[in-house]
Design an enzyme around this catalytic site. Structure first.
Site, mmCIF file in Angstrom:
data_model
loop_
_atom_site.group_PDB
_atom_site.id
_atom_site.type_symbol
_atom_site.label_atom_id
_atom_site.label_comp_id
_atom_site.label_asym_id
_atom_site.label_seq_id
_atom_site.Cartn_x
_atom_site.Cartn_y
_atom_site.Cartn_z
ATOM 1 N N HIS A 185 -9.544 1.095 4.912
ATOM 2 C CA HIS A 185 -8.261 1.316 5.588
ATOM 3 C C HIS A 185 -8.471 2.256 6.776
ATOM 4 O O HIS A 185 -9.276 3.188 6.699
ATOM 5 C CB HIS A 185 -7.248 1.905 4.606
ATOM 6 C CG HIS A 185 -5.857 1.878 5.164
ATOM 7 N ND1 HIS A 185 -5.417 2.803 6.081
ATOM 8 C CD2 HIS A 185 -4.847 1.007 4.977
ATOM 9 C CE1 HIS A 185 -4.173 2.501 6.429
ATOM 10 N NE2 HIS A 185 -3.802 1.414 5.776
ATOM 11 N N GLU A 222 -6.858 4.653 7.870
ATOM 12 C CA GLU A 222 -6.655 6.081 7.587
ATOM 13 C C GLU A 222 -7.901 6.677 6.938
ATOM 14 O O GLU A 222 -8.241 7.832 7.176
ATOM 15 C CB GLU A 222 -5.400 6.263 6.706
ATOM 16 C CG GLU A 222 -4.133 6.043 7.530
ATOM 17 C CD GLU A 222 -2.967 5.426 6.768
ATOM 18 O OE1 GLU A 222 -2.945 5.486 5.523
ATOM 19 O OE2 GLU A 222 -2.065 4.866 7.428
ATOM 20 N N GLY A 257 5.006 1.278 4.590
ATOM 21 C CA GLY A 257 6.333 1.877 4.409
ATOM 22 C C GLY A 257 7.341 0.991 3.688
ATOM 23 O O GLY A 257 8.039 1.452 2.768
ATOM 24 N N SER A 286 3.427 -2.137 10.240
ATOM 25 C CA SER A 286 4.877 -2.201 10.446
ATOM 26 C C SER A 286 5.470 -3.558 10.074
ATOM 27 O O SER A 286 6.384 -4.049 10.737
ATOM 28 C CB SER A 286 5.242 -1.819 11.879
ATOM 29 O OG SER A 286 4.803 -0.499 12.154
ATOM 30 N N GLY A 321 2.429 2.270 10.754
ATOM 31 C CA GLY A 321 3.355 3.391 10.634
ATOM 32 C C GLY A 321 4.052 3.752 11.927
ATOM 33 O O GLY A 321 4.665 4.816 12.029
ATOM 34 N N GLU A 353 -5.421 -4.965 10.341
ATOM 35 C CA GLU A 353 -4.401 -3.943 10.553
ATOM 36 C C GLU A 353 -4.671 -3.220 11.869
ATOM 37 O O GLU A 353 -5.454 -2.261 11.898
ATOM 38 C CB GLU A 353 -4.414 -2.930 9.408
ATOM 39 C CG GLU A 353 -4.135 -3.531 8.049
ATOM 40 C CD GLU A 353 -3.556 -2.504 7.086
ATOM 41 O OE1 GLU A 353 -2.451 -2.752 6.593
ATOM 42 O OE2 GLU A 353 -4.188 -1.461 6.860
ATOM 43 N N ASN A 356 0.871 -1.175 0.000
ATOM 44 C CA ASN A 356 0.000 0.000 0.000
ATOM 45 C C ASN A 356 0.911 1.229 0.000
ATOM 46 O O ASN A 356 1.511 1.556 1.017
ATOM 47 C CB ASN A 356 -0.889 -0.032 1.244
ATOM 48 C CG ASN A 356 -1.732 1.224 1.383
ATOM 49 O OD1 ASN A 356 -1.766 2.064 0.467
ATOM 50 N ND2 ASN A 356 -2.414 1.359 2.510
ATOM 51 N N TRP A 357 0.998 1.851 -1.161
ATOM 52 C CA TRP A 357 1.913 2.993 -1.291
ATOM 53 C C TRP A 357 1.395 4.240 -0.572
ATOM 54 O O TRP A 357 2.126 5.208 -0.395
ATOM 55 C CB TRP A 357 2.128 3.336 -2.763
ATOM 56 C CG TRP A 357 2.837 2.290 -3.573
ATOM 57 C CD1 TRP A 357 3.276 1.061 -3.140
ATOM 58 C CD2 TRP A 357 3.190 2.369 -4.960
ATOM 59 N NE1 TRP A 357 3.878 0.384 -4.175
ATOM 60 C CE2 TRP A 357 3.843 1.158 -5.306
ATOM 61 C CE3 TRP A 357 3.032 3.341 -5.960
ATOM 62 C CZ2 TRP A 357 4.326 0.898 -6.595
ATOM 63 C CZ3 TRP A 357 3.508 3.085 -7.239
ATOM 64 C CH2 TRP A 357 4.153 1.877 -7.551
ATOM 65 N N LYS A 358 0.117 4.249 -0.214
ATOM 66 C CA LYS A 358 -0.506 5.437 0.395
ATOM 67 C C LYS A 358 -0.271 6.655 -0.506
ATOM 68 O O LYS A 358 -0.194 6.491 -1.721
ATOM 69 C CB LYS A 358 0.012 5.631 1.823
ATOM 70 C CG LYS A 358 -0.140 4.330 2.637
ATOM 71 C CD LYS A 358 0.019 4.500 4.112
ATOM 72 C CE LYS A 358 -0.169 3.137 4.780
ATOM 73 N NZ LYS A 358 -0.095 3.204 6.238
HETATM 74 P P1 13P Z 1 3.015 0.373 7.639
HETATM 75 O O1 13P Z 1 3.532 -0.903 7.058
HETATM 76 O O2 13P Z 1 3.757 1.575 7.139
HETATM 77 O O3 13P Z 1 2.886 0.308 9.122
HETATM 78 O O4 13P Z 1 1.519 0.560 7.055
HETATM 79 C C1 13P Z 1 0.645 -0.486 7.146
HETATM 80 C C2 13P Z 1 -0.562 -0.153 6.365
HETATM 81 O O5 13P Z 1 -1.309 0.722 6.697
HETATM 82 C C3 13P Z 1 -0.825 -0.932 5.145
HETATM 83 O O6 13P Z 1 -2.085 -0.679 4.638
#
Ligand code: 13P
Length: 257
Positions: A102, A104, A242, A220, A180, A174, A9-11
């Site tokens: 997600h 976020e 990440g 993470s 993150g 998640e 997931n590149w966000k």
């Molecule tokens: P991280 O791997 O950066 O913690 O993010 C996880 C995530 O939100 C994947 O959708």
């Protein structure tokens, strides 16, 4: 059949050139070492920003087991919704998947379970596979509400699907406190929740579908901890934030089964 999957997931990272380069690098590694030759034969999905979907779809063309998806879609099929992107638009880029729910999106954009059910519904109607995210906050875990929260997210957001649609869905657990933050759920914590989720699927859809459902861990996930997480019986891969932005790290995670 249950598939192992490693998804990135590149966000909101990577401009177009950077994203194309990243997809080309990972694809190059997969061309040298096809997914079938890797332990666990995982599928790989790139969840890119909308603007990368067309190009990344072309970059991965012909690569077995590699797909592209969007990180969000709108809850209505089309119309006067300035700035939004529909499931059918996503499908038309060559993408096959979409992330729904997600954390976020839930916390920063106030997306509730009802809205997420609507998003998942238009996604299914347009032939996209839904990767549905769930997970509790730290406060909810500390108050021992994590199982209730996840049960509710799945029941309201996802379990409206009929057997056929659900068979193409993937669940991503998640925990918000692990996203993150560099703090990962322990393999035991992940396994406990994944087993709980599989039980919920069993209750709703029966044992066969429960056994065939792919449940990913996200939060993470990195080249160091992926192997231990993926060794857990009910952890079928990862949704990586990440660490998916560095081709080498992401490919190491792909090889972690
Ligand atoms: P991280 O791997 O950066 O913690 O993010 C996880 C995530 O939100 C994947 O959708």
């Amino acid at each position: 059949m249950k598939k192992n999957i490693v998804a990135g997931n590149w966000k909101m990272n990577m401009n177009l050139d950077e994203g194309k380069k990243l997809a080309e690098e990972v694809s190059g590694m997969i061309r040298k070492k096809p997914l079938k030759a890797i332990n666990g034969s995982p599928d790989v999905i790139f969840f890119t920003p909308f603007i990368h979907l067309v190009d990344v779809s072309k970059i991965i063309e012909g690569l077995d087991g590699v797909g592209v998806g969007a990180q969000n879609c709108y809850s209505k099929p089309s119309g006067a919704f300035t700035g939004e992107v529909s499931a059918s638009m996503i499908k038309s880029t060559g993408a096959g998947h979409v992330l729904v729910g997600h954390s976020e999106r839930r916390s920063l954009f106030n997306e509730n379970n009802k809205m997420l059910a609507a998003k998942a519904s238009v996604a299914v109607e347009n032939g996209l596979n839904v990767v549905f995210c769930c997970g509790e906050t730290l406060e909810e875990r500390e108050n021992s509400r994590h199982f209730d929260v996840v049960r509710n997210q799945l029941r309201e957001g996802l379990f409206w699907m009929d057997n056929k649609s659900f068979s193409n869905a993937v669940i991503a657990y998640e925990p918000v406190w692990a996203i993150g933050t560099g703090v990962t759920a322990s393999p035991e914590q992940a396994q406990e929740m994944h087993a709980f989720i599989r039980d919920l699927v069993n209750e709703k859809y029966g044992n066969q579908i429960a056994q065939d459902t792919t449940i990913l861990y996200g939060g993470s996930c990195n080249p160091k901890n992926a192997n231990q997480l993926f060794q857990q019986e009910d952890v079928d891969g990862g949704l990586v934030g990440g660490a998916s932005l560095k081709a080498g790290d992401f490919f190491k995670i792909i090889q972690s089964f």
